[in-house]
Design an enzyme around this catalytic site. Structure first.
Site, PDB file in Angstrom:
ATOM      1  N   GLY A 182       1.003  -1.234  -0.025  1.00  0.00           N
ATOM      2  CA  GLY A 182      -0.014   0.011   0.005  1.00  0.00           C
ATOM      3  C   GLY A 182       0.954   1.267  -0.228  1.00  0.00           C
ATOM      4  N   ALA A 183       2.265   1.312  -0.155  1.00  0.00           N
ATOM      5  CA  ALA A 183       2.945   2.316   0.037  1.00  0.00           C
ATOM      6  C   ALA A 183       2.886   2.973  -1.511  1.00  0.00           C
ATOM      7  CB  ALA A 183       4.539   2.048   0.189  1.00  0.00           C
ATOM      8  N   LYS A 227       3.152   2.461  -9.112  1.00  0.00           N
ATOM      9  CA  LYS A 227       3.049   3.679  -8.286  1.00  0.00           C
ATOM     10  C   LYS A 227       4.357   4.605  -8.558  1.00  0.00           C
ATOM     11  CE  LYS A 227      -0.754   3.117  -5.435  1.00  0.00           C
ATOM     12  NZ  LYS A 227      -1.667   3.758  -5.652  1.00  0.00           N
ATOM     13  N   ASP A 271       0.424   5.775 -11.497  1.00  0.00           N
ATOM     14  CA  ASP A 271      -0.196   6.606 -10.237  1.00  0.00           C
ATOM     15  C   ASP A 271       0.637   7.423  -9.485  1.00  0.00           C
ATOM     16  OD1 ASP A 271      -2.016   7.374  -8.295  1.00  0.00           O
ATOM     17  OD2 ASP A 271      -2.513   5.419  -7.718  1.00  0.00           O
ATOM     18  N   GLU A 314      -2.345   8.904 -13.280  1.00  0.00           N
ATOM     19  CA  GLU A 314      -3.374   8.929 -12.119  1.00  0.00           C
ATOM     20  C   GLU A 314      -3.114   9.802 -10.890  1.00  0.00           C
ATOM     21  OE1 GLU A 314      -4.682   5.189 -10.869  1.00  0.00           O
ATOM     22  OE2 GLU A 314      -5.396   5.595  -8.837  1.00  0.00           O
ATOM     23  N   GLU A 370     -10.689   9.264  -6.963  1.00  0.00           N
ATOM     24  CA  GLU A 370     -10.698   8.575  -5.513  1.00  0.00           C
ATOM     25  C   GLU A 370     -10.733   9.682  -4.415  1.00  0.00           C
ATOM     26  OE1 GLU A 370      -7.012   7.101  -3.702  1.00  0.00           O
ATOM     27  OE2 GLU A 370      -6.546   6.816  -5.733  1.00  0.00           O
ATOM     28  N   ASP A 396     -14.996   6.227  -6.237  1.00  0.00           N
ATOM     29  CA  ASP A 396     -14.761   5.400  -4.944  1.00  0.00           C
ATOM     30  C   ASP A 396     -16.074   5.294  -4.204  1.00  0.00           C
ATOM     31  OD1 ASP A 396     -11.972   5.426  -2.980  1.00  0.00           O
ATOM     32  OD2 ASP A 396     -13.960   5.149  -2.326  1.00  0.00           O
ATOM     33  N   HIS A 424     -11.765   3.104  -8.617  1.00  0.00           N
ATOM     34  CA  HIS A 424     -10.740   3.163  -7.707  1.00  0.00           C
ATOM     35  C   HIS A 424     -11.109   1.832  -6.577  1.00  0.00           C
ATOM     36  CE1 HIS A 424      -9.000   4.122  -3.629  1.00  0.00           C
ATOM     37  NE2 HIS A 424      -8.089   4.056  -4.222  1.00  0.00           N
TER      38      HIS A 424
END
Lengths: 385, 385
Positions: A24-25, A159, A192, A218, A247, A270, A297
């Site tokens: 999730g980083a 990312k 993103d 994104e 999102e 979202d 999202h």
């Protein structure tokens, strides 16, 4: 009509220590613990009907979280993170207020049965964000990407935005693994930046990453900056890169303007940020009116579970198209839900259980309640040392 | 440098039962109880230095308040009300990040001493919102207006937007009492719709109210709708009516776009909605760059106390002009503050006490704490009957 009265309401602060594994980083959140405020409304009705609501939060969980920098970006400091976006999901009837809504839904009747069958057989196409979090090493990235390809995934999001050289290397790795061509429905790469850049920086940075042929970039800048997104979009669309955002957008007024200003090419609703089902439906209808594909999202805690309902509805009853459409998927925390999403051949298979798939397993909630659950009772003293 | 460490932090939910008198009612909030989250940070420093922070909330006080309608307007449902906008105000150093900021502040040095003297002698011009809340009868309106004129007030704001015939009658009453002319610094009438309209409705309604010569229409539609404000502005400026907005804008990114899109003619910062002093200063500098006058939002609980510091700083060091500038004043709840605002000849007199005027009287806090304070202990059982 539901019979019975509300007999009990509980609100619980549930947190998963995802930061321990770098899951999730991204460029803005370096060590998030994915968390949720979880609400259950029970009734004394004979059939025991109840409603479960969830909202996903990052980092400080359900605390309101002001950033260190005071930069005023939503999700950063200017307004609270998701922790306050809670809406109960029980019995959400759609109230379609958008003027053009009725006409669109009428048209959506044509071919509806076929699309329903198609969804039940094939599911809704997804892409994965699970391979390329910023916290992962190149080796982990390669390994996860290879495994995902083996599992049938063809669309990958990476990312970016913390360091250009790192981004170039990581995007090259993914491009090498998935093949050279950006085609409409296969082997895509999305990027993103999680709001990391200002407007000129976004254009400059993405001009350099253009050679890796991303379908979209994104959240290139503050999600509040509608006009900024329009400027970035104008610069990047000629390079073949679309703008994706949404999102962090908290209502349909923001989406209306993003559409009016031609500020995005992919619209990312979202399920928890917008005020429940109704507000999401308004946005689906507007997107149809402007002919902009909705690519939700998801991830977090429960976002995949919720949003699959919305996007499958979108296909069956609103957009009637899968062109340029794909729903985000992140492969974690589903095991805590009573009716977890079902992915087959990189697609969301339509849920058949009743409701909005919001219910969590009681055992998971108990274990991860903050700060008294078993998991946190062990972790918190360890973190203090 | 401050010496000493934080020794105590308290957060209290303070509510004033303003709804009992119809004070504060507008087109969106029919029975607000003006409330605040009040934070005090104490230290063990020898000089006993402490920091007090306040945030103003409406209606449900410091609870997050979702509207009945689900319309997604900020301050209504799309995101929480002010209750979460809390920032401690102790030791707020200005960190000016805006590119042009240094240059503007350099120029602001010229004539600074004179402006400081002028402020100390005359104060900063204010207008009053206390006469024309929607909840007041015509008689009350007339009586309050007459008294305000006697007290030296010349600029009046009237709440509009619930019923056109009512608006016409009330605006006529005020126009009759203050005289026929709209001049630059005297006898002005402003109107405030509190987000009630959509875009075409705002244009239509205000075209009908144009004959009462309002200086501005405030919050004609959703404060998130930057492009909508630009459309309204384009239609109403030719009628001599400016657009005022900003009290719901949560960061400088929103203000940047409002300025870029020529969506407002009067910019209304809010001391508690924006992330404290720094974010407010960024907006003051941008407004100067775009040559748009700043006319702060105030009232509520403590907003006048806080924002007077910002707007007097704006005049002395940034804008160097009083043209088309006026700060809102609402005459209630000041008695609960240790250093209340001082109004003379309808102007804010510069505060001379240390700090940001955020400190409340301990006695007031105790009395109005919800639900255990003396006032609520009496009121709550009565309301249940």
């Amino acid at each position: 009509m539901v019979r019975g009265r509300i007999s009990r309401l509980s609100v619980r602060d549930v947190r998963f220590p995802t930061s321990l594994g770098g899951h999730g980083a991204d460029a803005m959140h370096t060590d998030p613990d994915y968390s949720a405020a979880y609400v259950v409304i029970e009734t004394d009705a004979e059939d025991g009907i109840k409603g479960c609501g969830i909202t996903f939060t990052l980092g400080k969980g359900t605390e309101v979280d002001w950033s260190r920098k005071g930069r005023g970006a939503p999700g950063d400091s200017g307004r609270p993170k998701r922790g306050v976006g809670l809406v109960g999901q029980a019995g959400g009837k759609a109230c379609l207020e958008v003027t053009c809504g009725h006409e669109i839904l009428q048209k959506g009747q044509i071919g509806k049965k076929e699309r329903e069958k198609q969804m039940l057989a094939q599911g809704y196409p997804a892409y994965t964000t699970s391979c390329a979090w910023l916290g992962y090493s190149d080796d982990t990235l390669k390994q996860l990407c290879a495994q995902a390809l083996k599992d049938g995934w063809t669309r990958f999001k990476v990312k970016v935005g913390a360091d250009l050289q790192d981004d170039m290397r990581r995007c090259q790795i993914i491009r090498d693994m998935i093949g050279p061509e950006k085609t409409l429905s296969l082997f895509l790469q999305m990027m993103d930046a999680n709001q990391r850049w200002d407007v000129p920086e976004a254009v400059e940075w993405m001009s350099k990453l253009a050679k890796f042929k991303p379908l979209w970039i994104e959240e290139p800048t503050s999600p509040d900056d509608i006009l900024g997104h329009a400027t970035i979009s104008k610069a990047l669309v000629p390079l073949g890169i679309g703008i994706a955002t949404g999102e962090q957008c908290h209502n349909r007024v923001i989406f209306k303007q993003l559409l009016q200003a031609k500020a995005l090419q992919f619209l990312q609703i979202d399920s928890c940020r917008l005020g429940s089902v109704n507000e999401n439906l308004s946005v689906l209808l507007m997107a149809k009116k402007f002919e902009i594909p909705v690519c939700p999202h998801a991830g977090g805690v429960g976002l995949c579970e919720l949003v699959q309902h919305l996007i499958i509805f979108d296909y069956i009853s609103v957009s009637a198209s899968l062109e340029n459409r794909v729903c985000e998927y992140v492969d974690h925390l589903h095991e805590h839900f009573k009716y977890p999403v079902m992915i087959q051949r990189a697609s969301y298979m339509p849920p058949k259980d009743p409701g909005y798939s919001t219910e969590m397993k009681e055992e998971s909630v108990k274990k991860h309640q903050y700060p008294d659950g078993e998991v946190w009772k062990k972790l918190l003293p360890a973190q203090e040392n």
